[in-house]
Scaffold this motif. Structure first.
Motif, mmCIF file in Angstrom:
data_model
loop_
_atom_site.group_PDB
_atom_site.id
_atom_site.type_symbol
_atom_site.label_atom_id
_atom_site.label_comp_id
_atom_site.label_asym_id
_atom_site.label_seq_id
_atom_site.Cartn_x
_atom_site.Cartn_y
_atom_site.Cartn_z
ATOM 1 N N ALA A 14 -20.805 15.061 -37.958
ATOM 2 C CA ALA A 14 -20.846 13.590 -37.957
ATOM 3 C C ALA A 14 -20.172 13.036 -36.764
ATOM 4 O O ALA A 14 -20.124 12.064 -36.491
ATOM 5 C CB ALA A 14 -20.242 12.789 -39.198
ATOM 6 N N GLY A 15 -19.760 13.995 -36.018
ATOM 7 C CA GLY A 15 -19.142 13.586 -34.826
ATOM 8 C C GLY A 15 -17.633 13.087 -34.891
ATOM 9 O O GLY A 15 -17.197 12.660 -34.036
ATOM 10 N N GLN A 16 -17.045 13.324 -36.196
ATOM 11 C CA GLN A 16 -15.833 13.047 -36.144
ATOM 12 C C GLN A 16 -14.534 14.156 -36.045
ATOM 13 O O GLN A 16 -14.115 14.781 -36.852
ATOM 14 C CB GLN A 16 -15.512 12.337 -37.779
ATOM 15 N N TRP A 17 -14.714 14.601 -34.612
ATOM 16 C CA TRP A 17 -13.846 15.447 -34.397
ATOM 17 C C TRP A 17 -12.515 15.515 -34.830
ATOM 18 O O TRP A 17 -11.792 16.495 -35.369
ATOM 19 C CB TRP A 17 -13.856 15.603 -32.958
ATOM 20 N N ASP A 18 -11.649 14.314 -34.686
ATOM 21 C CA ASP A 18 -10.306 14.211 -35.031
ATOM 22 C C ASP A 18 -10.017 14.497 -36.390
ATOM 23 O O ASP A 18 -9.120 14.857 -36.895
ATOM 24 C CB ASP A 18 -9.837 12.872 -34.398
ATOM 25 N N ALA A 19 -10.827 13.921 -37.248
ATOM 26 C CA ALA A 19 -10.627 13.964 -38.798
ATOM 27 C C ALA A 19 -10.956 15.344 -39.143
ATOM 28 O O ALA A 19 -10.284 15.979 -39.998
ATOM 29 C CB ALA A 19 -11.717 12.929 -39.296
ATOM 30 N N ALA A 20 -12.033 15.965 -38.341
ATOM 31 C CA ALA A 20 -12.401 17.472 -38.862
ATOM 32 C C ALA A 20 -11.083 18.259 -38.491
ATOM 33 O O ALA A 20 -10.599 19.255 -39.250
ATOM 34 C CB ALA A 20 -13.395 17.930 -38.283
ATOM 35 N N HIS A 21 -10.598 18.143 -37.118
ATOM 36 C CA HIS A 21 -9.623 18.914 -36.705
ATOM 37 C C HIS A 21 -8.301 18.494 -37.633
ATOM 38 O O HIS A 21 -7.657 19.644 -38.066
ATOM 39 C CB HIS A 21 -9.146 18.465 -35.250
ATOM 40 N N ALA A 37 -11.827 27.028 -34.578
ATOM 41 C CA ALA A 37 -12.465 27.444 -33.161
ATOM 42 C C ALA A 37 -13.738 26.633 -32.766
ATOM 43 O O ALA A 37 -13.789 26.466 -31.367
ATOM 44 C CB ALA A 37 -12.684 28.834 -33.163
ATOM 45 N N TYR A 38 -14.330 26.475 -33.436
ATOM 46 C CA TYR A 38 -15.721 25.708 -33.304
ATOM 47 C C TYR A 38 -15.209 24.130 -32.884
ATOM 48 O O TYR A 38 -16.105 24.000 -31.675
ATOM 49 C CB TYR A 38 -16.542 25.458 -34.526
ATOM 50 N N LEU A 39 -14.346 23.530 -33.253
ATOM 51 C CA LEU A 39 -13.783 22.231 -33.069
ATOM 52 C C LEU A 39 -13.517 22.245 -31.346
ATOM 53 O O LEU A 39 -13.675 21.459 -30.789
ATOM 54 C CB LEU A 39 -12.873 21.584 -33.899
ATOM 55 N N HIS A 40 -12.675 23.329 -30.925
ATOM 56 C CA HIS A 40 -12.160 23.352 -29.660
ATOM 57 C C HIS A 40 -13.432 23.665 -28.574
ATOM 58 O O HIS A 40 -13.325 23.510 -27.663
ATOM 59 C CB HIS A 40 -10.814 24.304 -29.797
ATOM 60 N N ARG A 41 -14.344 24.589 -29.230
ATOM 61 C CA ARG A 41 -15.632 24.558 -28.405
ATOM 62 C C ARG A 41 -16.273 23.317 -28.268
ATOM 63 O O ARG A 41 -16.724 22.974 -26.865
ATOM 64 C CB ARG A 41 -16.473 25.409 -29.049
ATOM 65 N N VAL A 42 -16.405 22.495 -29.198
ATOM 66 C CA VAL A 42 -16.906 21.058 -29.095
ATOM 67 C C VAL A 42 -16.082 20.303 -27.912
ATOM 68 O O VAL A 42 -16.595 19.601 -27.283
ATOM 69 C CB VAL A 42 -16.930 20.312 -30.361
ATOM 70 N N SER A 46 -12.286 26.073 -24.209
ATOM 71 C CA SER A 46 -12.650 27.334 -24.320
ATOM 72 C C SER A 46 -11.606 28.253 -24.746
ATOM 73 O O SER A 46 -11.438 29.201 -25.480
ATOM 74 C CB SER A 46 -13.421 27.774 -23.362
ATOM 75 N N SER A 47 -10.317 28.099 -24.193
ATOM 76 C CA SER A 47 -9.121 29.070 -24.156
ATOM 77 C C SER A 47 -8.779 28.944 -25.608
ATOM 78 O O SER A 47 -8.311 29.854 -26.354
ATOM 79 C CB SER A 47 -8.054 28.630 -23.130
ATOM 80 N N ASN A 48 -8.521 27.603 -25.963
ATOM 81 C CA ASN A 48 -7.966 27.426 -27.387
ATOM 82 C C ASN A 48 -8.904 27.882 -28.477
ATOM 83 O O ASN A 48 -8.648 28.582 -29.495
ATOM 84 C CB ASN A 48 -7.701 25.858 -27.412
ATOM 85 N N ALA A 49 -10.323 27.710 -28.118
ATOM 86 C CA ALA A 49 -11.508 28.175 -28.982
ATOM 87 C C ALA A 49 -11.354 29.769 -29.305
ATOM 88 O O ALA A 49 -11.305 30.094 -30.280
ATOM 89 C CB ALA A 49 -12.900 27.879 -28.537
ATOM 90 N N ARG A 50 -11.224 30.539 -27.967
ATOM 91 C CA ARG A 50 -10.902 31.889 -28.198
ATOM 92 C C ARG A 50 -9.813 32.140 -28.739
ATOM 93 O O ARG A 50 -9.816 33.365 -29.950
ATOM 94 C CB ARG A 50 -10.870 32.599 -26.644
ATOM 95 N N TYR A 51 -8.706 31.523 -28.530
ATOM 96 C CA TYR A 51 -7.363 31.734 -29.535
ATOM 97 C C TYR A 51 -7.742 31.691 -31.283
ATOM 98 O O TYR A 51 -7.488 32.567 -31.820
ATOM 99 C CB TYR A 51 -6.358 30.856 -29.125
#
Length: 80
Positions: A14-21, A37-42, A46-51
């Motif tokens: 739904a595009g609610q990044w903050d709530a999902a995070h 990881a997916y949320l950090h890709r969005v 990328s560095s945080n996503a890879r972590y």
């Protein structure tokens, strides 16, 4: 209490990044790490996503964000 992975994915879709995070951030289980990881890709981090993919025992996939969201949703649905 455990993470509501399905809700986190619905919020992400739904595009609610903050709530999902906020929902996944306190948890360290594999699915929460993959969603994190997916949320950090969005977010474009990328560095945080890879972590977070490493925390889940995976490498960052070379798929699109849409494909990754579908992959995660399918995997979590299969576990239910």
């Amino acid at each position: 209490m455990s993470c509501d992975h399905t809700r986190a994915l619905a919020l992400a879709k739904a595009g609610q990044w903050d709530a999902a995070h906020e929902l996944v951030q306190p948890y360290g289980d594999r699915n929460a790490c993959l969603i994190h990881a997916y949320l950090h890709r969005v977010e474009g981090d990328s560095s945080n996503a890879r972590y977070w993919y490493r925390q889940a025992g995976e490498t960052m996939p070379a798929n699109t964000l849409e494909e990754e969201l579908e992959r995660l949703a399918d995997a979590i649905a299969d576990q239910a």
